[in-house]
Write a protein that holds these residues in place. Structure first.
Motif, PDB file in Angstrom:
ATOM      1  N   HIS A  27       0.818  -1.217   0.000  1.00  0.00           N
ATOM      2  CA  HIS A  27       0.000   0.000   0.000  1.00  0.00           C
ATOM      3  C   HIS A  27       0.853   1.269   0.000  1.00  0.00           C
ATOM      4  CE1 HIS A  27       0.748   1.006   4.234  1.00  0.00           C
ATOM      5  NE2 HIS A  27       0.514  -0.255   4.558  1.00  0.00           N
ATOM      6  N   GLY A  28       0.177   2.364  -0.305  1.00  0.00           N
ATOM      7  CA  GLY A  28       0.842   3.657  -0.359  1.00  0.00           C
ATOM      8  C   GLY A  28       0.647   4.477   0.895  1.00  0.00           C
ATOM      9  N   GLY A  29       0.615   5.790   0.704  1.00  0.00           N
ATOM     10  CA  GLY A  29       0.431   6.711   1.821  1.00  0.00           C
ATOM     11  C   GLY A  29       1.410   7.878   1.755  1.00  0.00           C
ATOM     12  N   PRO A  30       2.527   7.781   2.509  1.00  0.00           N
ATOM     13  CA  PRO A  30       2.907   6.683   3.388  1.00  0.00           C
ATOM     14  C   PRO A  30       1.919   6.494   4.538  1.00  0.00           C
ATOM     15  CG  PRO A  30       4.746   8.240   3.069  1.00  0.00           C
ATOM     16  CD  PRO A  30       3.520   8.882   2.541  1.00  0.00           C
ATOM     17  N   GLY A  31       1.578   5.246   4.809  1.00  0.00           N
ATOM     18  CA  GLY A  31       0.754   4.917   5.962  1.00  0.00           C
ATOM     19  C   GLY A  31      -0.711   4.678   5.685  1.00  0.00           C
ATOM     20  N   ALA A  53      -2.077  -9.161   1.331  1.00  0.00           N
ATOM     21  CA  ALA A  53      -1.962  -7.725   1.570  1.00  0.00           C
ATOM     22  C   ALA A  53      -1.496  -7.512   3.006  1.00  0.00           C
ATOM     23  CB  ALA A  53      -3.301  -7.031   1.337  1.00  0.00           C
ATOM     24  N   VAL A  54      -0.486  -6.669   3.182  1.00  0.00           N
ATOM     25  CA  VAL A  54       0.140  -6.470   4.488  1.00  0.00           C
ATOM     26  C   VAL A  54       0.023  -5.004   4.893  1.00  0.00           C
ATOM     27  CG1 VAL A  54       2.269  -6.675   5.826  1.00  0.00           C
ATOM     28  CG2 VAL A  54       1.788  -8.313   3.993  1.00  0.00           C
ATOM     29  N   ASP A  55      -0.552  -4.758   6.080  1.00  0.00           N
ATOM     30  CA  ASP A  55      -0.463  -3.414   6.658  1.00  0.00           C
ATOM     31  C   ASP A  55       0.964  -3.237   7.159  1.00  0.00           C
ATOM     32  OD1 ASP A  55      -3.094  -2.748   6.197  1.00  0.00           O
ATOM     33  OD2 ASP A  55      -3.781  -3.191   8.226  1.00  0.00           O
ATOM     34  N   GLN A  56       1.681  -2.276   6.587  1.00  0.00           N
ATOM     35  CA  GLN A  56       3.076  -2.085   6.950  1.00  0.00           C
ATOM     36  C   GLN A  56       3.206  -1.794   8.447  1.00  0.00           C
ATOM     37  OE1 GLN A  56       4.206   0.924   4.031  1.00  0.00           O
ATOM     38  NE2 GLN A  56       3.403  -0.405   2.419  1.00  0.00           N
ATOM     39  N   ARG A  57       4.382  -2.036   9.017  1.00  0.00           N
ATOM     40  CA  ARG A  57       4.546  -1.959  10.474  1.00  0.00           C
ATOM     41  C   ARG A  57       4.082  -0.598  11.003  1.00  0.00           C
ATOM     42  NH1 ARG A  57       9.659  -3.259  12.971  1.00  0.00           N
ATOM     43  NH2 ARG A  57       9.504  -5.185  11.749  1.00  0.00           N
ATOM     44  N   HIS A  61      -4.130  -2.013  10.974  1.00  0.00           N
ATOM     45  CA  HIS A  61      -4.411  -3.121  11.870  1.00  0.00           C
ATOM     46  C   HIS A  61      -3.161  -3.862  12.330  1.00  0.00           C
ATOM     47  CE1 HIS A  61      -8.332  -2.455   9.835  1.00  0.00           C
ATOM     48  NE2 HIS A  61      -8.775  -2.638  11.055  1.00  0.00           N
ATOM     49  N   SER A  62      -1.986  -3.409  11.903  1.00  0.00           N
ATOM     50  CA  SER A  62      -0.749  -3.908  12.494  1.00  0.00           C
ATOM     51  C   SER A  62      -0.536  -3.212  13.839  1.00  0.00           C
ATOM     52  CB  SER A  62       0.441  -3.643  11.559  1.00  0.00           C
ATOM     53  OG  SER A  62       0.352  -4.442  10.397  1.00  0.00           O
ATOM     54  N   ASP A  63       0.380  -3.757  14.648  1.00  0.00           N
ATOM     55  CA  ASP A  63       0.665  -3.143  15.944  1.00  0.00           C
ATOM     56  C   ASP A  63       1.153  -1.713  15.764  1.00  0.00           C
ATOM     57  OD1 ASP A  63      -0.037  -5.418  17.280  1.00  0.00           O
ATOM     58  OD2 ASP A  63       2.000  -5.924  17.956  1.00  0.00           O
ATOM     59  N   PRO A  64       0.833  -0.821  16.700  1.00  0.00           N
ATOM     60  CA  PRO A  64       1.357   0.548  16.635  1.00  0.00           C
ATOM     61  C   PRO A  64       2.880   0.547  16.531  1.00  0.00           C
ATOM     62  CG  PRO A  64      -0.328   0.382  18.319  1.00  0.00           C
ATOM     63  CD  PRO A  64      -0.058  -1.016  17.858  1.00  0.00           C
ATOM     64  N   LEU A  65       3.406   1.545  15.843  1.00  0.00           N
ATOM     65  CA  LEU A  65       4.835   1.615  15.587  1.00  0.00           C
ATOM     66  C   LEU A  65       5.600   1.922  16.866  1.00  0.00           C
ATOM     67  CD1 LEU A  65       7.013   1.556  13.359  1.00  0.00           C
ATOM     68  CD2 LEU A  65       6.712   4.041  13.135  1.00  0.00           C
ATOM     69  N   GLU A  66       6.616   1.119  17.112  1.00  0.00           N
ATOM     70  CA  GLU A  66       7.564   1.385  18.187  1.00  0.00           C
ATOM     71  C   GLU A  66       8.925   1.609  17.547  1.00  0.00           C
ATOM     72  OE1 GLU A  66       7.538  -1.673  21.098  1.00  0.00           O
ATOM     73  OE2 GLU A  66       5.405  -1.439  21.598  1.00  0.00           O
ATOM     74  N   GLY A  67       9.602   2.668  17.928  1.00  0.00           N
ATOM     75  CA  GLY A  67      10.861   2.988  17.287  1.00  0.00           C
ATOM     76  C   GLY A  67      10.630   3.650  15.945  1.00  0.00           C
ATOM     77  N   ASP A 199     -10.824   6.363  14.609  1.00  0.00           N
ATOM     78  CA  ASP A 199      -9.767   7.372  14.596  1.00  0.00           C
ATOM     79  C   ASP A 199      -8.439   6.805  15.089  1.00  0.00           C
ATOM     80  OD1 ASP A 199     -11.560   9.207  13.624  1.00  0.00           O
ATOM     81  OD2 ASP A 199     -11.917  10.189  15.553  1.00  0.00           O
ATOM     82  N   GLU A 200      -8.493   5.931  16.070  1.00  0.00           N
ATOM     83  CA  GLU A 200      -7.259   5.381  16.620  1.00  0.00           C
ATOM     84  C   GLU A 200      -6.504   4.578  15.563  1.00  0.00           C
ATOM     85  OE1 GLU A 200      -4.387   2.801  18.236  1.00  0.00           O
ATOM     86  OE2 GLU A 200      -6.295   1.999  17.488  1.00  0.00           O
ATOM     87  N   ILE A 201      -7.235   3.887  14.708  1.00  0.00           N
ATOM     88  CA  ILE A 201      -6.610   3.120  13.631  1.00  0.00           C
ATOM     89  C   ILE A 201      -6.065   4.061  12.566  1.00  0.00           C
ATOM     90  CG2 ILE A 201      -7.058   1.473  11.771  1.00  0.00           C
ATOM     91  CD1 ILE A 201      -6.984   0.155  14.484  1.00  0.00           C
ATOM     92  N   GLN A 202      -6.866   5.065  12.188  1.00  0.00           N
ATOM     93  CA  GLN A 202      -6.429   5.996  11.150  1.00  0.00           C
ATOM     94  C   GLN A 202      -5.226   6.826  11.586  1.00  0.00           C
ATOM     95  OE1 GLN A 202      -9.362   8.093   8.712  1.00  0.00           O
ATOM     96  NE2 GLN A 202     -10.995   7.109   9.886  1.00  0.00           N
ATOM     97  N   SER A 203      -5.154   7.143  12.865  1.00  0.00           N
ATOM     98  CA  SER A 203      -4.097   8.032  13.362  1.00  0.00           C
ATOM     99  C   SER A 203      -2.713   7.409  13.255  1.00  0.00           C
ATOM    100  CB  SER A 203      -4.373   8.423  14.814  1.00  0.00           C
ATOM    101  OG  SER A 203      -4.253   7.300  15.675  1.00  0.00           O
ATOM    102  N   ARG A 204      -2.648   6.087  13.118  1.00  0.00           N
ATOM    103  CA  ARG A 204      -1.347   5.431  13.019  1.00  0.00           C
ATOM    104  C   ARG A 204      -0.604   5.854  11.751  1.00  0.00           C
ATOM    105  NH1 ARG A 204      -2.917  -0.714  15.162  1.00  0.00           N
ATOM    106  NH2 ARG A 204      -3.963  -0.001  17.062  1.00  0.00           N
ATOM    107  N   ALA A 205      -1.345   6.286  10.739  1.00  0.00           N
ATOM    108  CA  ALA A 205      -0.713   6.721   9.495  1.00  0.00           C
ATOM    109  C   ALA A 205       0.229   7.888   9.734  1.00  0.00           C
ATOM    110  CB  ALA A 205      -1.776   7.102   8.468  1.00  0.00           C
ATOM    111  N   GLY A 206      -0.167   8.821  10.591  1.00  0.00           N
ATOM    112  CA  GLY A 206       0.650   9.993  10.850  1.00  0.00           C
ATOM    113  C   GLY A 206       1.970   9.644  11.508  1.00  0.00           C
ATOM    114  N   ARG A 207       1.934   8.747  12.466  1.00  0.00           N
ATOM    115  CA  ARG A 207       3.157   8.324  13.151  1.00  0.00           C
ATOM    116  C   ARG A 207       4.093   7.619  12.174  1.00  0.00           C
ATOM    117  NH1 ARG A 207       7.391   7.273  14.787  1.00  0.00           N
ATOM    118  NH2 ARG A 207       8.027   6.079  16.634  1.00  0.00           N
ATOM    119  N   PHE A 208       3.543   6.762  11.327  1.00  0.00           N
ATOM    120  CA  PHE A 208       4.347   6.057  10.328  1.00  0.00           C
ATOM    121  C   PHE A 208       4.989   7.056   9.364  1.00  0.00           C
ATOM    122  CE2 PHE A 208       4.888   4.198   6.154  1.00  0.00           C
ATOM    123  CZ  PHE A 208       5.484   2.971   6.403  1.00  0.00           C
TER     124      PHE A 208
END
Length: 290
Positions: A27-31, A53-57, A61-67, A199-208
């Motif tokens: 997928h694109g985005g990024p995120g 299809a993989v939700d990137q780290r 629906h993948s775990d929230p990004l750490e690091g 919103d919690e799921i969508q917000s992960r895009a910004g961190r990524f």
């Protein structure tokens, strides 16, 4: 399902016959995540293909990004997913930003990737972001939000994080009308299903996005890699797509030894949604071609 991959849990959606040729979607985005693409193409492509299809780290629906995360991390993740699933070889399809890890993966793993498909990819962020701002300028003028935009387009020199941020910030001035520049004239009412996710799921895009934009390699032009693609490669371009620049199209046509170009005149950035049936037929036949 969630799969433990390289220190995190990645969401991996598998559909279609287990013995069919495998196709990995990036997928694109990024995120952006896979939800939108699967809503339009998941069931259709999986009638004849084993679609993964993989939700990137850190995304959806993948775990929230750490690091932090880099494009090289993504390529390593995809290869680890392949090994975990026991797939010997597969084709890959990268949309928008996903065209970058798709290109890296195809070059790094020539014996594993059978075919590679790019849908409106973003291989060089300088012409990509410049193209986006140029596409947005008429609407920015209509909204009275074009202050300083002409100067952004006149700026030259190496692509920097600051250039990226300034150009993307200009795009954000479009507000709720931003999608208008991404769609063909017959698709203006298109809604992306992912906008309805919590919103919690969508917000992960910004961190990524924040992480990968700052990472080594994100602003690197990948155009030199095109001449190293050994697989058959297909470039899908929407006539109203504001992302892939003429420079990138020309380089693909000149440098990819076994490349095909498919132009969807009436579609924009989301050919997989705007011309869904024709897209399904094209991608399926291309992956199955021998």
């Amino acid at each position: 399902m969630l799969m433990e991959i390289r220190g995190t849990n990645l969401y991996v959606d598998q559909r279609g016959p287990s013995n069919a040729p495998a196709l990995l979607f990036l997928h694109g985005g990024p995120g952006s995540g896979t939800y939108d693409f699967l809503s339009f193409q998941g069931d259709a492509l999986s009638r004849s293909l084993r679609l993964i299809a993989v939700d990137q780290r850190g995304v959806q629906h993948s775990d929230p990004l750490e690091g932090e995360v880099t494009e090289h991390d993504l390529v390593a993740d995809f290869e680890a997913v392949r090994e975990a699933l026991g797939i010997d070889r597969w084709s890959i399809l990268g949309h928008s930003f996903g065209g970058r890890p798709a290109l890296r993966y195809a070059v790094q793993h020539p014996a594993i990737v059978e075919r590679v498909i790019f849908e409106n990819p973003a291989w060089d962020m300088d012409p990509v972001t410049r193209n986006l701002v140029e596409a947005a300028l008429p609407l920015l003028r209509e909204l009275g939000q074009d202050q300083g935009v002409a100067e952004l387009l006149e700026a030259s020199g190496p692509m920097t994080v600051q250039h990226w941020q300034q150009r993307i910030s200009a795009m954000h001035r479009l507000g709720d009308r931003r999608m208008e520049i991404y769609l063909g004239p017959d698709s203006k009412d298109l809604k992306l299903p992912g906008d309805e996710l919590p919103d919690e799921i969508q917000s992960r895009a910004g961190r990524f996005a924040e992480s990968i934009i700052q990472s080594p390699g994100f602003l690197e032009s990948l155009l030199p890699l095109l001449s190293q693609v050994p697989q058959p490669a297909l470039l899908i371009k929407g006539g109203y797509d504001p992302v892939t620049s003429p420079t990138e199209i020309t380089r693909f046509q000149q440098d990819v030894r076994n490349g095909c170009y498919s132009y969807f005149e009436a579609a924009g950035h989301f050919v997989h949604a705007e011309a869904a049936d024709a897209y399904t037929a094209l991608v399926t036949s291309y992956v199955l071609e021998r």
